[in-house]
Design an enzyme around this catalytic site. Structure first.
Site, PDB file in Angstrom:
ATOM      1  N   CYS A   1      45.060  38.092  44.268  1.00  0.00           N
ATOM      2  CA  CYS A   1      44.956  39.441  43.532  1.00  0.00           C
ATOM      3  C   CYS A   1      43.430  39.757  42.998  1.00  0.00           C
ATOM      4  CB  CYS A   1      45.763  38.982  42.108  1.00  0.00           C
ATOM      5  SG  CYS A   1      47.035  38.097  41.725  1.00  0.00           S
TER       6      CYS A   1
ATOM      7  N   ASN B   1      51.399  34.352  46.117  1.00  0.00           N
ATOM      8  CA  ASN B   1      49.750  33.183  47.275  1.00  0.00           C
ATOM      9  C   ASN B   1      49.751  32.244  46.115  1.00  0.00           C
ATOM     10  OD1 ASN B   1      49.972  34.661  44.266  1.00  0.00           O
ATOM     11  ND2 ASN B   1      48.079  35.499  45.237  1.00  0.00           N
TER      12      ASN B   1
END
Ligand code: ADP
Length: 498
Positions: A300, A168
């Site tokens: 996250c 990511n």
């Protein structure tokens, strides 16, 4: 910056790839083809197609990288910290010079909007600048043993460090692990995610051009099982920094345990954004949108739960729905506000979470379905989604979705807000919006999370330590705390006579 980035984006749309992309590992200061000659494909999520092949490494490539790092380790550990810092500062300058190309490649590999990738590259440069200066702050203590003794500590690098990097934030996560490890005098082998291998490779080569000796920073690409696992369990590795999912983090911790290798785990989150009734609602709405729809929610530390006072719930939620529906969706390189998910597998995982919520009768206020780039009819997109008034024990409240799905949890009292905020197995970050100074700091004190943002979600920078509590992991990256993570203390106590 914009002109060069847009020229490269045009090259990609014309040719279907970019010239000069790395295809090999970076080991011992040079490009090394995979020992067994195997390759794999990397994909453009915005069009849902492969655009390049790269090395599918395994234990033999890891062994070559370990040999190189072990050879380089002694001299690097003995290099004066200021000298290490100078190399990191040159790397920061090179990152800024090459920012347009790095940002385009990051956007292409991950799918994220180009503007976000540009921010990530600038953040990576800033990370190297910060640790260039911080290298000089590593110093030990002296201990008060009295007249006849001398007691002091030496700060040593932990040795060879492994960095397992997620898909990511490929460049930023690589930078935030590699920069402090190098500043502390450690050597590095990084294993980027198989979905996004490009920018970690380019970073290693750039560090070499900045003057980093051969073997000090190596990058081996490949899958988690074939390349990541042999790295983590290699006995020469003394520290593993892992960022990724909880289950893989548990596996990594178990692998590392066999050699008593230290680990730093940055795992998932289900972070709350708590909005009290007196908050500046304009700032809160902006903050919540960024918290969940930036990088299509694949963060996250995404603010994936809106814990909101029932008195302002209706107004805030209707503003969020309106804004979510107006986000421009498209291929990352066309500078949309909202890009695709990183892989088709991940798209189906996100869709399954939302299907579950629908089947349980939850109210989906907007979004909720896979979609496509309106310009091409392609790509792995999922609509910006808001699910209202989910019960505290519902799976969409408890499980990390890692996509653009905001779950709303209304409350009546501050006590209830705190219980909801702390009501998951995760504890990575939390946001608080209020004008009440004492309430803000009461919540900051009582929320079980590694960091709390007040009145600006994602406030802070490389200076601020970052990491999780509970199932979100342990250890702290960023800030001076990261230098500690890559250092160990040797105590010396001597009787010097009386
Ligand atoms: P995801 O499930 O979203 O792909 P993971 O947490 O599995 O995320 O992956 C994060 C990183 O961990 C990637 O670089 C991946 O290749 C790596 N990885 C996966 N499994 C292992 C493993 N057993 N050992 C070491 N690294 C692994």
């Amino acid at each position: 910056m914009t002109v060069e980035a847009d020229r490269l984006a045009a090259e990609y749309f014309d040719t279907g790839t970019l010239s000069g992309l790395p295809a090999d590992h970076f080991i011992d200061g040079r490009w090394c083809p995979p020992v067994h000659g195997r390759t794999m494909e990397t994909f453009d999520p915005g069009l849902g197609r492969a655009y390049h092949q790269f090395a599918a490494g395994d234990a033999d490539d890891i062994a070559a990288a370990v040999d190189s790092a072990v050879r380089a380790g002694r001299d690097w550990a003995r290099t004066r910290p200021a000298g290490r810092g100078n190399i990191l500062a040159r790397a920061a300058a090179l990152l800024r010079e090459e920012a347009p190309r790095l940002a385009v490649i990051e956007s292409l590999d991950s799918g994220k909007p180009l503007a976000e990738a540009e921010g990530d590259v600038a953040g990576a440069a800033r990370t190297f600048e910060y640790y260039a200066a911080a290298a000089n702050t590593l110093q030990g203590d002296s201990f008060p043993l009295g007249h006849d003794y001398l007691g002091y500590s030496i700060i040593e690098p932990v040795g060879l460090t492994a960095h397992i990097i997620p898909w990511n934030y490929p460049l930023s996560t690589a930078a935030r692990g590699i920069a402090p490890a190098l500043a502390a005098g450690c050597t590095v082998i990084a294993k980027p995610a198989e979905q996004t291998p490009m920018t970690a490779l380019l970073l290693a080569e750039l560090l070499h051009r900045a003057g980093l000796p051969a073997g000090v920073c190596n990058v081996v690409t490949g899958t988690g099982g074939q390349a990541g696992a042999p790295l983590v369990r290699h006995p020469a590795v003394r520290h593993v920094s892992f960022t990724g999912s909880v289950q893989t983090g548990i596996n990594v911790m178990q692998e590392a345990a066999a050699n008593v290798t230290r680990v730093l785990l940055e795992l998932g989150g289900k972070s709350p954004v708590v909005v009290l009734a007196d908050a500046d609602l304009d700032a809160a709405v902006e903050g919540i949108l960024g918290a969940i729809f930036e990088n299509a929610g694949q963060i996250c530390s995404a603010g994936s739960r809106l814990v909101i006072d029932r008195r302002i719930h209706g107004e805030v939620v209707s503003r969020l729905v309106e804004r979510a529906e107006s986000l421009t969706i498209g291929h990352g390189l066309r500078r949309p506000q909202f890009g695709p998910l990183n892989s088709v597998e991940h798209l189906s995982r996100v869709a399954a979470h939302v299907e579950g919520a629908r089947a349980r009768g939850l109210s989906i206020l907007t979004g909720g379905r896979p979609t496509m780039d309106p310009q091409t009819g392609k790509g792995w997109f999922f609509e910006p989604t808001i699910i209202d008034a989910a019960p505290a024990d519902d799976p969409v409240v408890q499980q990390e979705i890692f996509g653009p799905v905001l779950v709303v949890q209304p409350f009546d009292t501050e006590e209830e807000a705190l219980a909801l905020a702390n009501g998951t197995d995760y504890g990575l970050v939390a946001g608080v919006y209020t004008r009440d100074f004492s309430a803000a700091h009461r919540l900051a004190r009582d929320i079980d999370a590694g960091q709390v943002f007040i009145n600006e979600y994602f406030a802070g920078g490389i200076e601020v330590p970052f990491g999780g509590n509970k199932m979100s992991g342990f250890g702290r990256e960023k800030g001076l705390a990261a230098l500690d993570a890559y250092s160990r203390v040797k105590s010396v106590a001597a009787r010097i006579g009386g």
